[in-house]
Enzyme design. Structure first.
Site, PDB file in Angstrom:
ATOM      1  N   ASP A   1      -6.214  -6.473   4.523  1.00 13.84           N
ATOM      2  CA  ASP A   1      -5.650  -5.135   4.439  1.00 13.84           C
ATOM      3  C   ASP A   1      -5.607  -4.482   5.819  1.00 13.84           C
ATOM      4  O   ASP A   1      -6.641  -4.209   6.410  1.00 13.84           O
ATOM      5  CB  ASP A   1      -6.549  -4.320   3.499  1.00 13.84           C
ATOM      6  CG  ASP A   1      -5.997  -2.963   3.193  1.00 13.84           C
ATOM      7  OD1 ASP A   1      -6.712  -2.184   2.531  1.00 13.84           O
ATOM      8  OD2 ASP A   1      -4.870  -2.664   3.617  1.00 13.84           O
ATOM      9  N   GLY A   2      -4.357  -4.315   6.311  1.00 17.70           N
ATOM     10  CA  GLY A   2      -4.218  -3.620   7.589  1.00 17.70           C
ATOM     11  C   GLY A   2      -3.508  -4.473   8.619  1.00 17.70           C
ATOM     12  O   GLY A   2      -4.026  -5.535   8.987  1.00 17.70           O
TER      13      GLY A   2
ATOM     14  N   HIS B   1      -1.203  -1.195  -4.277  1.00 18.13           N
ATOM     15  CA  HIS B   1      -2.463  -0.930  -3.575  1.00 18.13           C
ATOM     16  C   HIS B   1      -2.543   0.567  -3.299  1.00 18.13           C
ATOM     17  O   HIS B   1      -1.653   1.138  -2.647  1.00 18.13           O
ATOM     18  CB  HIS B   1      -2.509  -1.712  -2.258  1.00 18.13           C
ATOM     19  CG  HIS B   1      -3.818  -1.598  -1.528  1.00 18.13           C
ATOM     20  ND1 HIS B   1      -4.934  -2.321  -1.876  1.00 18.13           N
ATOM     21  CD2 HIS B   1      -4.171  -0.846  -0.459  1.00 18.13           C
ATOM     22  CE1 HIS B   1      -5.933  -2.007  -1.054  1.00 18.13           C
ATOM     23  NE2 HIS B   1      -5.489  -1.123  -0.179  1.00 18.13           N
TER      24      HIS B   1
ATOM     25  N   GLY C   1      -2.361   3.740   8.127  1.00 15.90           N
ATOM     26  CA  GLY C   1      -1.448   2.600   8.122  1.00 15.90           C
ATOM     27  C   GLY C   1      -0.869   2.413   9.515  1.00 15.90           C
ATOM     28  O   GLY C   1      -1.097   3.224  10.416  1.00 15.90           O
ATOM     29  N   GLY C   2      -0.161   1.316   9.692  1.00 19.47           N
ATOM     30  CA  GLY C   2       0.568   1.090  10.947  1.00 19.47           C
ATOM     31  C   GLY C   2      -0.295   0.717  12.139  1.00 19.47           C
ATOM     32  O   GLY C   2       0.154   0.792  13.283  1.00 19.47           O
TER      33      GLY C   2
ATOM     34  N   MET D   1     -11.211  -6.046   5.716  1.00 16.84           N
ATOM     35  CA  MET D   1     -10.380  -5.074   6.431  1.00 16.84           C
ATOM     36  C   MET D   1      -9.955  -5.688   7.753  1.00 16.84           C
ATOM     37  O   MET D   1     -10.803  -6.135   8.542  1.00 16.84           O
ATOM     38  CB  MET D   1     -11.152  -3.776   6.664  1.00 16.84           C
ATOM     39  CG  MET D   1     -11.377  -2.935   5.413  1.00 16.84           C
ATOM     40  SD  MET D   1      -9.881  -2.544   4.504  1.00 16.84           S
ATOM     41  CE  MET D   1      -9.011  -1.528   5.713  1.00 16.84           C
TER      42      MET D   1
ATOM     43  N   SER E   1       0.846  -1.201   0.000  1.00 15.55           N
ATOM     44  CA  SER E   1       0.000   0.000   0.000  1.00 15.55           C
ATOM     45  C   SER E   1       0.879   1.249   0.000  1.00 15.55           C
ATOM     46  O   SER E   1       1.706   1.430   0.909  1.00 15.55           O
ATOM     47  CB  SER E   1      -0.865   0.022   1.264  1.00 15.55           C
ATOM     48  OG  SER E   1      -1.320   1.345   1.491  1.00 15.55           O
TER      49      SER E   1
ATOM     50  N   MET F   1     -11.979   4.240  -0.258  1.00 16.82           N
ATOM     51  CA  MET F   1     -12.558   4.457   1.066  1.00 16.82           C
ATOM     52  C   MET F   1     -13.241   5.826   1.032  1.00 16.82           C
ATOM     53  O   MET F   1     -12.779   6.813   1.626  1.00 16.82           O
ATOM     54  CB  MET F   1     -11.480   4.395   2.160  1.00 16.82           C
ATOM     55  CG  MET F   1     -10.980   2.985   2.413  1.00 16.82           C
ATOM     56  SD  MET F   1      -9.434   2.930   3.303  1.00 16.82           S
ATOM     57  CE  MET F   1      -8.297   3.143   1.937  1.00 16.82           C
TER      58      MET F   1
ATOM     59  N   ASP G   1      -4.609   3.573  -1.702  1.00 21.53           N
ATOM     60  CA  ASP G   1      -5.649   3.857  -0.700  1.00 21.53           C
ATOM     61  C   ASP G   1      -6.223   5.252  -0.889  1.00 21.53           C
ATOM     62  O   ASP G   1      -5.621   6.242  -0.484  1.00 21.53           O
ATOM     63  CB  ASP G   1      -5.049   3.744   0.707  1.00 21.53           C
ATOM     64  CG  ASP G   1      -4.891   2.308   1.132  1.00 21.53           C
ATOM     65  OD1 ASP G   1      -3.823   1.939   1.648  1.00 21.53           O
ATOM     66  OD2 ASP G   1      -5.852   1.535   0.943  1.00 21.53           O
TER      67      ASP G   1
ATOM     68  N   MET H   1      -8.794   7.996   0.135  1.00 22.06           N
ATOM     69  CA  MET H   1      -9.589   8.337   1.315  1.00 22.06           C
ATOM     70  C   MET H   1     -10.151   9.749   1.159  1.00 22.06           C
ATOM     71  O   MET H   1      -9.430  10.655   0.736  1.00 22.06           O
ATOM     72  CB  MET H   1      -8.718   8.270   2.569  1.00 22.06           C
ATOM     73  CG  MET H   1      -8.093   6.908   2.788  1.00 22.06           C
ATOM     74  SD  MET H   1      -7.088   6.899   4.286  1.00 22.06           S
ATOM     75  CE  MET H   1      -6.373   5.266   4.176  1.00 22.06           C
TER      76      MET H   1
ATOM     77  N   HIS I   1      -8.334   1.090  -3.840  1.00 23.69           N
ATOM     78  CA  HIS I   1      -9.225   0.833  -2.698  1.00 23.69           C
ATOM     79  C   HIS I   1      -9.936   2.143  -2.369  1.00 23.69           C
ATOM     80  O   HIS I   1      -9.319   3.060  -1.797  1.00 23.69           O
ATOM     81  CB  HIS I   1      -8.356   0.333  -1.524  1.00 23.69           C
ATOM     82  CG  HIS I   1      -9.105   0.105  -0.266  1.00 23.69           C
ATOM     83  ND1 HIS I   1      -8.458  -0.115   0.933  1.00 23.69           N
ATOM     84  CD2 HIS I   1     -10.427   0.027   0.016  1.00 23.69           C
ATOM     85  CE1 HIS I   1      -9.356  -0.298   1.894  1.00 23.69           C
ATOM     86  NE2 HIS I   1     -10.563  -0.216   1.365  1.00 23.69           N
TER      87      HIS I   1
END
Ligand code: DX5
Ligand code: ZN
Length: 214
Positions: free
Chosen positions: A175-176, A32, A143-144, A136, A7, A67, A34, A36, A65
Site C-alpha cells: 500500500d503506497g 480500499h 496518497g501520491g 506499508m 484506494s 490508520m 483509508d 485516518m 485500513h
C-alpha cells in the site's frame, strides 16, 4: 491471481459513490478505504458515516485500513457501517492479540499493517491468527508518495516467514506508491494484494491501469 484494491483516498470525494462504481466497472476486486484520525497519521479522512453512505453503491468488499490510534475503541462502528475486512496497525495497538480476536469474533478477516520502519519479525506471535499482512510501502497519511525500496526486502522476509510456518494462505498486501513499475517488484517479492490510489484514479483509463497492475 493478484487482487487489486484501489484506494478511494485518491477519488473525487464530491462524487464518492460514482467513483466507487467507476472502479468496480474498471475491474477492481476490493475497495480500499483509508481511515485516518489526524493522530496516528497527520491527515484526517472519513469515518463510519461516510462508509455507511457509500455501502449501497457496490457489492465489492470494503477493505478498511484503520490508520487510527486505539482502533479497538471504534472498530465495531466500522463493521456496523459495512466493512468487510479490517486492517489495524501494529503500532497503534497496545494489546494487538486481543484486538485481533475482537475482529475475528465478529467473523471478519483481519489484517495487521506495518509501517515502513517496523520489522516483520514483530508479527511472529500473531501470524497464525491473522488473514492478511499489510506492508506499508510509504509512510501512511497521504496518497501520491514514492515507493520505499526497502519494502521489497520486508516482503521477501515475510514470505519466507509464512512459508516456513505453512502459512502461505495469508494474504500479503502492499500500500503506497504502487504503479506499473513497482507492481512488478512487489508481486515478484510475494505481494498478492495491491492497493493503488493515484495509479488508478488519476489514470486516463482506469480499467487499463488496473489490468496493468494485475
Ligand atoms: C496512505 C494510504 C494509501 C494511499 C495509497 O496512507 O494508506 O492507501 O492512499 O495511495 P497511492 O497509491 O497514491 O500511493
Ligand atoms: Zn491504505
Amino acid at each position: 491471481m493478484t487482487i487489486i484494491a484501489p484506494s478511494i483516498l485518491s477519488a473525487d470525494f464530491s462524487q464518492l459513490g460514482a467513483e466507487i462504481q467507476s472502479i468496480e466497472k474498471a475491474g477492481a476486486d476490493w475497495v480500499h478505504i483509508d481511515v485516518m484520525d489526524g493522530h496516528f497519521v497527520p491527515n484526517l479522512t472519513f469515518g463510519p458515516p461516510v462508509i455507511q453512505a457509500v455501502r449501497s453503491t457496490t457489492k465489492l468488499p470494503f477493505d478498511v485500513h484503520l490508520m487510527i490510534e486505539r482502533p479497538e475503541l471504534s472498530l465495531h462502528d466500522y463493521i456496523a457501517a459495512g466493512a468487510d475486512r479490517i486492517t489495524i496497525h501494529l503500532e497503534a495497538c497496545s494489546h494487538l492479540h486481543r484486538t485481533i480476536y475482537s475482529i475475528k469474533e465478529k467473523g471478519l478477516p483481519v489484517g495487521v499493517a506495518l509501517n515502513p520502519a517496523t520489522p516483520v519479525s514483530l508479527l511472529a506471535p500473531v501470524l497464525e491468527d491473522i488473514d492478511m499482512v499489510l506492508i506499508m510501502t510509504v509512510n501512511p497519511g497521504f496518497g501520491g508518495q514514492s515507493f520505499i525500496p526497502y519494502s521489497v526486502t520486508k516482503l521477501k522476509e515475510l514470505r519466507s516467514m509464512l512459508e516456513a510456518r505453512s502459512l502461505s494462505h495469508v494474504d500479503v498486501q502492499v500500500d503506497g506508491g504502487i504503479n506499473a513499475q513497482t507492481a512488478a517488484l512487489v508481486r515478484e517479492a510475494g505481494a498478492n494484494v495491491l492497493v493503488a490510489g493515484n495509479a488508478v484514479f488519476n489514470a486516463p483509463d482506469r480499467a487499463e491501469a488496473i489490468s496493468v497492475l494485475r
